[in-house]
Design a protein around this motif. Structure first.
Motif, PDB file in Angstrom:
ATOM      1  N   VAL A 110      -7.744  35.660   2.666  1.00 58.01           N
ATOM      2  CA  VAL A 110      -7.491  34.479   1.842  1.00 58.01           C
ATOM      3  C   VAL A 110      -8.361  34.554   0.592  1.00 58.01           C
ATOM      4  N   GLN A 111      -7.739  34.373  -0.577  1.00 64.33           N
ATOM      5  CA  GLN A 111      -8.461  34.400  -1.842  1.00 64.33           C
ATOM      6  C   GLN A 111      -8.925  32.995  -2.231  1.00 64.33           C
ATOM      7  N   ALA A 112      -9.741  32.919  -3.275  1.00 66.81           N
ATOM      8  CA  ALA A 112     -10.296  31.635  -3.702  1.00 66.81           C
ATOM      9  C   ALA A 112      -9.203  30.662  -4.120  1.00 66.81           C
ATOM     10  N   ASP A 113      -8.065  31.169  -4.635  1.00 65.90           N
ATOM     11  CA  ASP A 113      -6.973  30.297  -5.068  1.00 65.90           C
ATOM     12  C   ASP A 113      -5.923  30.100  -3.979  1.00 65.90           C
ATOM     13  N   ASP A 114      -6.289  30.397  -2.728  1.00 68.19           N
ATOM     14  CA  ASP A 114      -5.430  30.241  -1.540  1.00 68.19           C
ATOM     15  C   ASP A 114      -4.345  31.305  -1.432  1.00 68.19           C
ATOM     16  N   GLY A 115      -4.331  32.273  -2.307  1.00 71.75           N
ATOM     17  CA  GLY A 115      -3.394  33.376  -2.164  1.00 71.75           C
ATOM     18  C   GLY A 115      -3.812  34.296  -1.030  1.00 71.75           C
ATOM     19  N   LEU A 116      -2.834  34.986  -0.424  1.00 71.41           N
ATOM     20  CA  LEU A 116      -3.103  35.980   0.612  1.00 71.41           C
ATOM     21  C   LEU A 116      -2.991  37.360  -0.015  1.00 71.41           C
ATOM     22  N   ARG A 117      -4.020  38.184   0.157  1.00 70.01           N
ATOM     23  CA  ARG A 117      -4.065  39.475  -0.513  1.00 70.01           C
ATOM     24  C   ARG A 117      -3.672  40.604   0.429  1.00 70.01           C
ATOM     25  N   PHE A 118      -2.608  41.336   0.048  1.00 72.60           N
ATOM     26  CA  PHE A 118      -2.265  42.584   0.722  1.00 72.60           C
ATOM     27  C   PHE A 118      -2.541  43.724  -0.240  1.00 72.60           C
ATOM     28  N   ARG A 175       6.101  27.681   6.012  1.00 74.46           N
ATOM     29  CA  ARG A 175       5.982  26.985   4.735  1.00 74.46           C
ATOM     30  C   ARG A 175       6.729  27.746   3.642  1.00 74.46           C
ATOM     31  N   PRO A 176       7.219  27.063   2.613  1.00 74.70           N
ATOM     32  CA  PRO A 176       7.941  27.750   1.533  1.00 74.70           C
ATOM     33  C   PRO A 176       7.056  28.774   0.818  1.00 74.70           C
ATOM     34  N   VAL A 177       7.671  29.872   0.444  1.00 74.18           N
ATOM     35  CA  VAL A 177       6.983  30.897  -0.336  1.00 74.18           C
ATOM     36  C   VAL A 177       7.015  30.471  -1.803  1.00 74.18           C
ATOM     37  N   SER A 178       5.850  30.282  -2.388  1.00 73.10           N
ATOM     38  CA  SER A 178       5.789  29.802  -3.772  1.00 73.10           C
ATOM     39  C   SER A 178       6.012  30.931  -4.775  1.00 73.10           C
ATOM     40  N   LYS A 179       5.270  32.023  -4.608  1.00 73.61           N
ATOM     41  CA  LYS A 179       5.389  33.152  -5.538  1.00 73.61           C
ATOM     42  C   LYS A 179       4.698  34.365  -4.943  1.00 73.61           C
ATOM     43  N   GLN A 190      11.719  32.329   3.391  1.00 77.76           N
ATOM     44  CA  GLN A 190      11.864  33.772   3.534  1.00 77.76           C
ATOM     45  C   GLN A 190      12.233  34.367   2.174  1.00 77.76           C
ATOM     46  N   ALA A 191      11.629  35.499   1.861  1.00 77.99           N
ATOM     47  CA  ALA A 191      11.882  36.111   0.558  1.00 77.99           C
ATOM     48  C   ALA A 191      11.617  37.609   0.640  1.00 77.99           C
ATOM     49  N   ILE A 198       0.243  36.727  -2.225  1.00 74.08           N
ATOM     50  CA  ILE A 198       1.331  35.899  -1.702  1.00 74.08           C
ATOM     51  C   ILE A 198       0.856  34.452  -1.632  1.00 74.08           C
ATOM     52  N   TYR A 199       1.660  33.565  -2.202  1.00 72.62           N
ATOM     53  CA  TYR A 199       1.284  32.154  -2.246  1.00 72.62           C
ATOM     54  C   TYR A 199       2.342  31.319  -1.527  1.00 72.62           C
ATOM     55  N   TYR A 200       1.864  30.398  -0.675  1.00 73.55           N
ATOM     56  CA  TYR A 200       2.734  29.426  -0.029  1.00 73.55           C
ATOM     57  C   TYR A 200       2.524  28.067  -0.692  1.00 73.55           C
TER      58      TYR A 200
END
Length: 780
Positions: free
Chosen positions: A135-143, A187-191, A210-211, A229-231
């Motif tokens: 989890v990143q500081a902006d709530d994104g998930l990093r792969f 949860r919806p995938v934001s971007k 799903q995307a 990945i952002y939800y």
């Protein structure tokens, strides 16, 4: 010129690896990755191809297979020694064989050997692993797909034999990479964002839960492939229960149900805003030759230059009353002060003068020695030690370093920063995990400063103590926690717990887990209720991640215990690895094609490109000395460097520049200094600024203009400090994370002055700088 890893013959003929295809499936915060490596032998003799590549340090490799024609051969996990013997026996008998090894020194490096690939034949190698997304500081998930494998500096006195790796320029990498990703979540995938070009995100349902997305064509092998990945909603606490493997024995890790808990402790705003005014801050800065490389392919700034700027921000942001010291290392190490000194204007200025002169000119990457020296220094009473490590992560003795940090975890917290493409995830994550700190990676166009300042804020927050986890389960159900104890908690950071559930319960039964801790003297707790009903579509993902977590803990225990207990712990690792099908330091995946009655004739070819010999580095794959071995067509000379004669390098590239191999600064005019850093460099240790020509220039004014507009009732330092704060809030809000702490120090200094002219100064400052910053926005 950047350099990558690939395989070339002496005659510069095409390598057998033709393409790499990666399929990524992300379910909430867990990723399953399938990599397919396609080989083709276009030569007139059989070959043995070796490929060394990186994976995430916490990846659980759980499948390895080879497809030749229409036949698929699925590998088995076996004791490493046994697997090597079977591999050698197969080649001696004229059979095809494939082996996948994990480095014994660093769990993020793997070696794939394709044995006896006949002329004109193709083979597809499939490697599958599962991993948690950070989890990143902006709530994104990093792969991160580690497409870059930098050479790891191997100290002469470290253990283990080496496998050599040959590097070639990125432009000459003769194989392609494709990547497709499928993302799904409740949860919806934001971007989905990336440091590489992506095709457009495609949603698969109207709920947008799903995307799919693909890596665009034209990937240049000059960077790791990173997806963020952002939800649409923040990460809620979750629990996933997974049924045990039907074929496994009940009572074992794989036979019983497993649960994965994701907890996100939240701290009160009052606690978050109370920063410590004490501490011993030790900064350890990598000055090896590789730190002279560019941060990325799109900027001229060197890693060492960015690190120097970051240390400037750190020193300006430290609280009055703390202690600090700065170490730097390469083949040797240096420290600015013999021991940590109290933070003052004098000590800060002395440190900054020496930091300004630091260059990437200390040779290799011997990080163990400075760490040993730091830990040998007595801790200062009532000054908790906080260690910040900056490195491009290119060391070969990763496990020794992590073991040392864990051994001293009771006396400090360790915050680690991986700089540039290819930094070892095993090293950077391992330092923070065992040191009770936080890890950050600075890649692509990331600025180092905001990530480091976020970690400094973590270090200044009150330490969470008295951490415990309790379980409330139905009668007849017991729990065995497989994860190591939680030793650190930070605001907004996820905590994962894996556990084995034993016993029977109804499908409607529920469990509850409570995380208790004390923060700034206030007891707190986070609670999660969850259903014990197993999920239907997870396969064995949770079990494999749980097994990998336990394997890593046992591997570390094996290194810590006395000689009389090592074999017993190693046996546990091998048994769990074989049972779960998850790789370990003591096991290998082995596949042998015995179904084809046609024996492969002729000696195997091994390759090495002598023109790249100066780029060779060692990787620790403790190869077996098999000396000379007879085959159906003659004998082949084998040695400890059996696979090193044609070592191919990395999963894809290494961002190496030829000028940097010497560790020298490149020539050319440096870009103008960042205005923010120019202003920050003028701040005093107390938090104030002084009114002089340098400050005026940083504000874009002359000293006369600034002096003429000063309110008569204000002294020069108060006026200068308010001007600096107005400029920061009015011109650099996009970089607030970088200057927020030093601005807080400036506000504290202003309050201590009890100046009655603050409102008048703010109005005059806005008029001078043509800004409209409100007084309350400044914190005054």
């Amino acid at each position: 010129m950047s350099a990558s890893c690939g395989m070339l013959t002496l005659q510069r003929e095409p390598v057998p690896l033709k393409s790499v295809e990666v399929e990524l499936e992300v379910r909430d915060h867990v990723a399953t990755v399938v990599s397919t490596l396609n080989y083709e032998n276009k030569e007139d003799k059989p070959i043995e191809a070796v490929f060394v590549f990186p994976l995430p340090g916490d990846a659980a490799v759980c499948h390895f297979s080879a497809t030749i024609g229409q036949k698929q051969i699925v590998a088995e996990v076996k004791d490493k020694q046994q697997a090597r013997e079977e591999y050698d026996d197969a080649l001696s008998s004229g059979h095809q064989a494939f082996i996948l090894d994990q480095s014994e020194q660093s769990p993020d490096i793997f070696c794939l050997t394709v044995g006896s690939l006949p002329p004109g034949e193709s083979a597809s190698i499939r490697v599958e692993y599962v991993t948690e997304l950070a989890v990143q500081a902006d709530d994104g998930l990093r792969f991160c797909l580690p497409a870059v494998l930098n050479p790891r500096y191997q100290p002469q006195d470290s253990e283990g034999a080496g496998v050599q790796v040959t590097y070639v320029p990125a432009s000459q990498v003769p194989y392609s990479l494709s990547l497709s990703a499928r993302v799904s979540s409740p949860r919806p995938v934001s971007k989905v964002e990336s440091n590489c070009s992506l095709d457009r995100l495609q949603y698969l349902n109207t709920e947008q839960t799903q995307a799919t997305v693909k890596l665009a064509a034209g990937y240049k092998f000059d960077r790791d492939v990173e997806l963020l990945i952002y939800y649409k909603d923040a990460h809620p606490p979750t629990a996933v229960v997974e049924a045990g493997q039907a074929s496994a024995k009940p009572g074992t890790v794989m036979g019983d149900p497993a649960v994965m808990l994701s907890l996100y402790p939240e701290f009160s705003q009052a606690v978050m805003s109370s920063l410590a005014s004490c501490g011993e801050f030790v900064f350890l800065l990598d000055r090896s030759g590789s730190m002279d490389f560019s941060m990325n392919s799109e900027t001229k700034q060197r890693r060492i230059g960015s690190a120097r700027d970051t240390v400037l921000l750190l020193l300006k942001s430290l609280p009055i009353g703390c202690y600090f010291n700065i170490y730097s290392f390469g083949s040797s190490y240096e420290h600015i002060f013999p021991e940590s000194v109290e933070y003052s204007q004098e000590t800060m200025e002395e440190a900054l003068k020496k930091v300004k002169k630091m260059r990437a000119n200390l040779g290799g990457t011997k990080i163990l020695m400075p760490l040993q020296h730091i830990y040998s220094q007595p801790c200062i009473p009532n000054q908790p030690r906080q260690l910040f490590v900056f490195t491009d992560g290119e060391v070969g003795n990763t496990k020794q370093v992590i073991d040392l940090v864990k051994k001293n975890s009771g006396s400090h917290r360790c915050f680690s920063f991986g700089i540039g493409e290819g930094a070892s995830t095993a090293l950077i994550d391992g330092l923070a995990k065992e040191g009770g700190g936080h890890a950050q990676f600075i890649t692509g166009t990331d600025r180092m400063q905001p990530k480091v300042m976020q970690s400094l804020r973590y270090a200044l927050q009150p330490i969470v103590v008295d951490i415990s986890v309790t379980w409330d389960l139905p009668k007849g159900v017991s729990v065995t926690v497989l994860s190591p104890p939680i030793i650190a908690i930070f605001q907004g950071q996820r905590k994962l717990i894996y556990a084995q559930l034993t016993g029977q319960s109804s499908e409607a039964a529920e469990g509850c887990v409570t995380l208790r801790y004390s923060l700034a003297g206030h007891p707190s707790q986070s609670q999660l209720h969850f259903s014990l009903r197993p999920a239907e579509d997870t396969g064995l993902t949770v079990h494999r991640l749980a097994a990998q977590t336990l394997i890593r803990s046992l591997e570390m225990e094996e290194r810590e215990v006395g000689e009389e207990h090592k074999e017993g712990v190693k046996k546990k690792v091998v048994e769990l690895s074989v049972q779960s099908g998850v790789s370990s330091a003591f096991t290998s995946f082995i596949a042998v094609n015995k179904g084809d009655s046609k024996r492969i004739q002729g000696p195997l070819i091994y390759r090495e490109d002598p023109s790249h010999r100066q780029c060779l580095r060692q990787y620790n794959f403790d190869l077996v000395d098999t000396s000379m071995r007879a085959t159906g067509s003659g004998s082949i000379l084998r040695s400890t460097c059996r696979s090193a004669l044609m070592k191919i390098g990395s999963f894809f590239t290494s961002s190496r520049s030829s000028s940097s191999q010497t560790g020298k600064q490149t020539s050319g005019k440096q870009p103008g200094r960042d205005l923010l850093l120019q202003l920050v460099s003028l701040q005093k240790a107390s938090g104030c600024w002084v009114l002089d020509r340098d400050l005026a220039a940083a504000l874009g004014k002359t000293k006369e203009m600034v002096g003429k507009t000063k309110p008569a009732s204000a002294n020069q330092e108060v006026w200068a400090t308010i001007l600096a704060l107005i400029w920061l809030h009015g011109c650099k809000m996009d970089a607030q994370e970088e200057w927020e702490l030093l601005a807080m120090k400036a506000v504290l200094w202003l309050r201590a002055q009890n100046a009655s002219c603050v409102t008048e100064c703010v109005e005059a400052g806005n008029a001078l700088l043509c800004l409209q910053v409100q007084e309350d926005a400044l914190g005054l």
